[in-house]
Design a protein around this motif. Sequence first.
Motif, PDB file in Angstrom:
ATOM      1  N   THR A  43     -22.694-102.489 -27.819  1.00  0.00           N
ATOM      2  CA  THR A  43     -21.964-101.318 -28.131  1.00  0.00           C
ATOM      3  C   THR A  43     -20.602-101.321 -29.434  1.00  0.00           C
ATOM      4  O   THR A  43     -21.403-101.961 -29.491  1.00  0.00           O
ATOM      5  CB  THR A  43     -20.870-101.787 -26.845  1.00  0.00           C
ATOM      6  OG1 THR A  43     -19.529-101.409 -26.044  1.00  0.00           O
ATOM      7  CG2 THR A  43     -20.471-103.164 -26.599  1.00  0.00           C
ATOM      8  N   THR A  44     -20.489 -99.881 -29.704  1.00  0.00           N
ATOM      9  CA  THR A  44     -20.061 -99.535 -29.927  1.00  0.00           C
ATOM     10  C   THR A  44     -18.420 -99.276 -29.982  1.00  0.00           C
ATOM     11  O   THR A  44     -17.958 -98.678 -29.200  1.00  0.00           O
ATOM     12  CB  THR A  44     -21.112 -98.082 -30.836  1.00  0.00           C
ATOM     13  OG1 THR A  44     -21.919 -98.228 -31.161  1.00  0.00           O
ATOM     14  CG2 THR A  44     -19.902 -98.578 -32.614  1.00  0.00           C
ATOM     15  N   HIS A  45     -17.457-100.293 -31.315  1.00  0.00           N
ATOM     16  CA  HIS A  45     -16.363 -99.760 -30.987  1.00  0.00           C
ATOM     17  C   HIS A  45     -15.617 -99.400 -32.320  1.00  0.00           C
ATOM     18  O   HIS A  45     -16.144 -99.679 -33.279  1.00  0.00           O
ATOM     19  CB  HIS A  45     -15.422-101.311 -30.633  1.00  0.00           C
ATOM     20  CG  HIS A  45     -13.882-101.080 -30.408  1.00  0.00           C
ATOM     21  ND1 HIS A  45     -13.138-101.674 -31.927  1.00  0.00           N
ATOM     22  CD2 HIS A  45     -12.825-101.030 -29.397  1.00  0.00           C
ATOM     23  CE1 HIS A  45     -12.044-101.364 -31.195  1.00  0.00           C
ATOM     24  NE2 HIS A  45     -11.531-101.363 -29.562  1.00  0.00           N
ATOM     25  N   TYR A  46     -14.541 -98.630 -31.720  1.00  0.00           N
ATOM     26  CA  TYR A  46     -13.749 -97.430 -32.489  1.00  0.00           C
ATOM     27  C   TYR A  46     -12.949 -98.022 -33.615  1.00  0.00           C
ATOM     28  O   TYR A  46     -12.334 -97.890 -31.953  1.00  0.00           O
ATOM     29  CB  TYR A  46     -14.189 -96.301 -32.830  1.00  0.00           C
ATOM     30  CG  TYR A  46     -15.560 -95.390 -32.900  1.00  0.00           C
ATOM     31  CD1 TYR A  46     -16.649 -95.652 -34.341  1.00  0.00           C
ATOM     32  CD2 TYR A  46     -16.439 -95.539 -32.187  1.00  0.00           C
ATOM     33  CE1 TYR A  46     -17.548 -94.970 -34.642  1.00  0.00           C
ATOM     34  CE2 TYR A  46     -18.066 -94.977 -31.824  1.00  0.00           C
ATOM     35  CZ  TYR A  46     -18.731 -94.934 -33.754  1.00  0.00           C
ATOM     36  OH  TYR A  46     -19.435 -94.215 -34.341  1.00  0.00           O
ATOM     37  N   GLY A  61      -7.757 -83.342 -38.938  1.00  0.00           N
ATOM     38  CA  GLY A  61      -9.000 -83.535 -38.754  1.00  0.00           C
ATOM     39  C   GLY A  61      -9.641 -84.794 -38.515  1.00  0.00           C
ATOM     40  O   GLY A  61     -10.507 -84.885 -38.075  1.00  0.00           O
ATOM     41  N   ALA A  62      -8.691 -85.249 -38.958  1.00  0.00           N
ATOM     42  CA  ALA A  62      -9.318 -87.433 -38.718  1.00  0.00           C
ATOM     43  C   ALA A  62      -9.511 -87.135 -37.096  1.00  0.00           C
ATOM     44  O   ALA A  62     -10.452 -87.837 -37.154  1.00  0.00           O
ATOM     45  CB  ALA A  62      -7.903 -88.473 -38.914  1.00  0.00           C
ATOM     46  N   ILE A  63      -8.828 -86.600 -36.423  1.00  0.00           N
ATOM     47  CA  ILE A  63      -9.870 -87.107 -34.507  1.00  0.00           C
ATOM     48  C   ILE A  63     -10.704 -86.095 -34.724  1.00  0.00           C
ATOM     49  O   ILE A  63     -11.611 -87.321 -33.753  1.00  0.00           O
ATOM     50  CB  ILE A  63      -8.346 -86.266 -33.452  1.00  0.00           C
ATOM     51  CG1 ILE A  63      -9.299 -86.990 -32.412  1.00  0.00           C
ATOM     52  CG2 ILE A  63      -7.837 -84.890 -34.042  1.00  0.00           C
ATOM     53  CD1 ILE A  63      -8.711 -88.456 -32.087  1.00  0.00           C
ATOM     54  N   LEU A  64     -11.202 -85.629 -35.155  1.00  0.00           N
ATOM     55  CA  LEU A  64     -12.496 -84.722 -35.072  1.00  0.00           C
ATOM     56  C   LEU A  64     -13.794 -85.076 -35.402  1.00  0.00           C
ATOM     57  O   LEU A  64     -14.379 -85.570 -35.199  1.00  0.00           O
ATOM     58  CB  LEU A  64     -12.504 -83.348 -35.869  1.00  0.00           C
ATOM     59  CG  LEU A  64     -11.398 -82.438 -35.085  1.00  0.00           C
ATOM     60  CD1 LEU A  64     -11.378 -81.119 -35.508  1.00  0.00           C
ATOM     61  CD2 LEU A  64     -12.244 -82.455 -33.430  1.00  0.00           C
ATOM     62  N   GLU A  65     -13.066 -86.273 -36.645  1.00  0.00           N
ATOM     63  CA  GLU A  65     -13.859 -87.452 -38.014  1.00  0.00           C
ATOM     64  C   GLU A  65     -14.553 -87.977 -36.444  1.00  0.00           C
ATOM     65  O   GLU A  65     -15.232 -88.820 -35.924  1.00  0.00           O
ATOM     66  CB  GLU A  65     -13.158 -87.743 -38.721  1.00  0.00           C
ATOM     67  CG  GLU A  65     -14.421 -88.530 -39.336  1.00  0.00           C
ATOM     68  CD  GLU A  65     -13.924 -88.671 -41.116  1.00  0.00           C
ATOM     69  OE1 GLU A  65     -14.237 -89.995 -41.571  1.00  0.00           O
ATOM     70  OE2 GLU A  65     -12.674 -88.854 -41.328  1.00  0.00           O
ATOM     71  N   LEU A  66     -12.814 -88.841 -36.104  1.00  0.00           N
ATOM     72  CA  LEU A  66     -13.755 -89.803 -35.339  1.00  0.00           C
ATOM     73  C   LEU A  66     -14.604 -89.359 -33.891  1.00  0.00           C
ATOM     74  O   LEU A  66     -15.719 -90.658 -33.088  1.00  0.00           O
ATOM     75  CB  LEU A  66     -12.286 -90.350 -34.890  1.00  0.00           C
ATOM     76  CG  LEU A  66     -12.217 -91.247 -33.781  1.00  0.00           C
ATOM     77  CD1 LEU A  66     -13.439 -93.160 -33.646  1.00  0.00           C
ATOM     78  CD2 LEU A  66     -10.774 -92.153 -32.908  1.00  0.00           C
ATOM     79  N   LEU A  67     -14.139 -88.289 -33.203  1.00  0.00           N
ATOM     80  CA  LEU A  67     -14.861 -88.040 -32.068  1.00  0.00           C
ATOM     81  C   LEU A  67     -16.950 -88.230 -32.457  1.00  0.00           C
ATOM     82  O   LEU A  67     -17.331 -87.683 -31.725  1.00  0.00           O
ATOM     83  CB  LEU A  67     -14.057 -86.288 -31.775  1.00  0.00           C
ATOM     84  CG  LEU A  67     -13.072 -86.472 -30.556  1.00  0.00           C
ATOM     85  CD1 LEU A  67     -12.171 -85.097 -30.548  1.00  0.00           C
ATOM     86  CD2 LEU A  67     -13.904 -87.361 -29.160  1.00  0.00           C
ATOM     87  N   ALA A  70     -18.392 -90.748 -32.590  1.00  0.00           N
ATOM     88  CA  ALA A  70     -18.851 -91.774 -31.351  1.00  0.00           C
ATOM     89  C   ALA A  70     -19.521 -90.726 -30.100  1.00  0.00           C
ATOM     90  O   ALA A  70     -20.667 -91.292 -30.269  1.00  0.00           O
ATOM     91  CB  ALA A  70     -17.178 -91.492 -30.330  1.00  0.00           C
ATOM     92  N   ARG A  71     -19.349 -89.256 -30.623  1.00  0.00           N
ATOM     93  CA  ARG A  71     -20.948 -88.458 -29.993  1.00  0.00           C
ATOM     94  C   ARG A  71     -21.910 -89.149 -30.415  1.00  0.00           C
ATOM     95  O   ARG A  71     -23.266 -89.440 -30.101  1.00  0.00           O
ATOM     96  CB  ARG A  71     -20.953 -86.847 -29.855  1.00  0.00           C
ATOM     97  CG  ARG A  71     -19.203 -86.336 -29.157  1.00  0.00           C
ATOM     98  CD  ARG A  71     -18.822 -84.897 -29.566  1.00  0.00           C
ATOM     99  NE  ARG A  71     -17.968 -84.980 -28.312  1.00  0.00           N
ATOM    100  CZ  ARG A  71     -16.845 -83.655 -28.985  1.00  0.00           C
ATOM    101  NH1 ARG A  71     -17.200 -82.833 -30.567  1.00  0.00           N
ATOM    102  NH2 ARG A  71     -16.024 -83.373 -27.888  1.00  0.00           N
ATOM    103  N   VAL A  72     -22.342 -89.139 -31.714  1.00  0.00           N
ATOM    104  CA  VAL A  72     -23.575 -89.445 -32.930  1.00  0.00           C
ATOM    105  C   VAL A  72     -23.673 -90.676 -31.706  1.00  0.00           C
ATOM    106  O   VAL A  72     -24.623 -90.953 -31.622  1.00  0.00           O
ATOM    107  CB  VAL A  72     -23.444 -89.576 -34.096  1.00  0.00           C
ATOM    108  CG1 VAL A  72     -24.523 -90.254 -34.539  1.00  0.00           C
ATOM    109  CG2 VAL A  72     -22.911 -88.352 -34.563  1.00  0.00           C
ATOM    110  N   SER A  73     -22.480 -91.649 -31.608  1.00  0.00           N
ATOM    111  CA  SER A  73     -23.490 -93.252 -30.821  1.00  0.00           C
ATOM    112  C   SER A  73     -23.765 -93.643 -29.470  1.00  0.00           C
ATOM    113  O   SER A  73     -23.734 -93.873 -29.165  1.00  0.00           O
ATOM    114  CB  SER A  73     -22.032 -94.193 -30.870  1.00  0.00           C
ATOM    115  OG  SER A  73     -21.025 -93.989 -30.742  1.00  0.00           O
TER     116      SER A  73
END
Length: 74
Positions: A43-46, A61-67, A70-73
């Motif tokens: 599991t990966t926790h951000y 744009g920070a939320i887009l960076e986080l998304l 998460a999508r890649v993981s």
Amino acid sequence: MTFKEKSQKVTVKFIEFDIYGSTAQGTKTVLTIEGADYEKLKTTHYHWIDWPDRRVPPADGAILELLEKARVSK
């Protein structure tokens, strides 16, 4: 860390830790969880560290960076 849950042994192992962020500060922690009758799960926790208390973060744009992370993981 190993502990018992309903008479079954559960093991949680730390795998990786990373700090990320160009506009917001965050951390990524990777763990594996293994139980007696279960396969090993990863599991990966951000965690968004600098989310403002009692407010929302700026729309920069920070939320887009986080998304994206998460999508890649998966």
